[in-house]
Write an enzyme that holds these catalytic residues in place. Sequence first.
Site, PDB file in Angstrom:
ATOM      1  N   CYS A   1     -38.399 101.838  23.509  1.00  0.00           N
ATOM      2  CA  CYS A   1     -39.460 101.850  24.511  1.00  0.00           C
ATOM      3  C   CYS A   1     -40.354 100.647  24.258  1.00  0.00           C
ATOM      4  CB  CYS A   1     -40.250 103.145  24.379  1.00  0.00           C
ATOM      5  SG  CYS A   1     -41.602 103.282  25.549  1.00  0.00           S
TER       6      CYS A   1
ATOM      7  N   HIS B   1     -36.364 108.908  31.125  1.00  0.00           N
ATOM      8  CA  HIS B   1     -37.309 108.271  30.185  1.00  0.00           C
ATOM      9  C   HIS B   1     -38.581 107.841  30.944  1.00  0.00           C
ATOM     10  CE1 HIS B   1     -38.022 105.386  26.639  1.00  0.00           C
ATOM     11  NE2 HIS B   1     -38.936 105.034  27.526  1.00  0.00           N
ATOM     12  N   GLU B   2     -38.396 107.236  32.111  1.00  0.00           N
ATOM     13  CA  GLU B   2     -39.563 106.739  32.867  1.00  0.00           C
ATOM     14  C   GLU B   2     -40.390 107.893  33.434  1.00  0.00           C
ATOM     15  OE1 GLU B   2     -40.453 103.746  32.417  1.00  0.00           O
ATOM     16  OE2 GLU B   2     -38.556 103.416  31.379  1.00  0.00           O
TER      17      GLU B   2
ATOM     18  N   HIS C   1     -42.665 109.250  30.977  1.00  0.00           N
ATOM     19  CA  HIS C   1     -43.895 108.474  30.771  1.00  0.00           C
ATOM     20  C   HIS C   1     -45.014 108.955  31.703  1.00  0.00           C
ATOM     21  CE1 HIS C   1     -43.157 105.363  27.833  1.00  0.00           C
ATOM     22  NE2 HIS C   1     -42.048 104.955  28.420  1.00  0.00           N
TER      23      HIS C   1
HETATM   24 NI    NI Z   1     -40.588 103.763  27.536  1.00  0.00          NI
END
Ligand code: NI
Length: 184
Positions: free
Chosen positions: A111, A154-155, A158
């Site tokens: 990341c 993953h995004e 966030h």
């Molecule tokens: Ni990331």
Amino acid sequence: MIKMNDITRDGNPVLRKRAEKLSFPLDAKYIKVANEMMEYLKNSQDPKIAEKYHLRAGVGLAAPQIGLSIQMASVLVPGPENEIVFEETLVNPVIISQSVQVAALEEGEGCLSVDKDVPGYVPRHDRITIRYQTLDGEEKTIKLRDYPAIVCQHEIDHLKGTLFYDHINKKDPLDIEEGAILIG
Ligand code: NI
């Protein structure tokens, strides 16, 4: 242009907040931000530009990673021949369905906001259906599998204040359920 100094790092509370949903029409400043986030990904994947500006290569960048707690993330996934497999800025994305089948990247995840290497499998859903809006407010529903699906999970994490290593088994980082697909 966005450079590494503009990217929020682990420890910054903005990375742990639930990002705000955006309403349409999008404020022009957010469209500018989206374009800059996508430009970062393109620049970071171009070896010459990346070297010149010391950019870490990335396939996704979420707004909290540049300090904005809004539900927007850019994704730029290259394929084996460097062709673009998936390019989109997701606004207000939600996962509306997901496979029971688990998948993880063989090498673990990284990341731009996490400077250290955190080894271990990050279990994800192999296939997801996501619903999101484009920058001009068009609502889209798409199905993704394997690598692009992992990048989007993953995004989207966030935007919920979750970082990839939260999913790693602390006692046994290489523990993953039987039958999980490992993506190389
Ligand atoms: Ni990331």
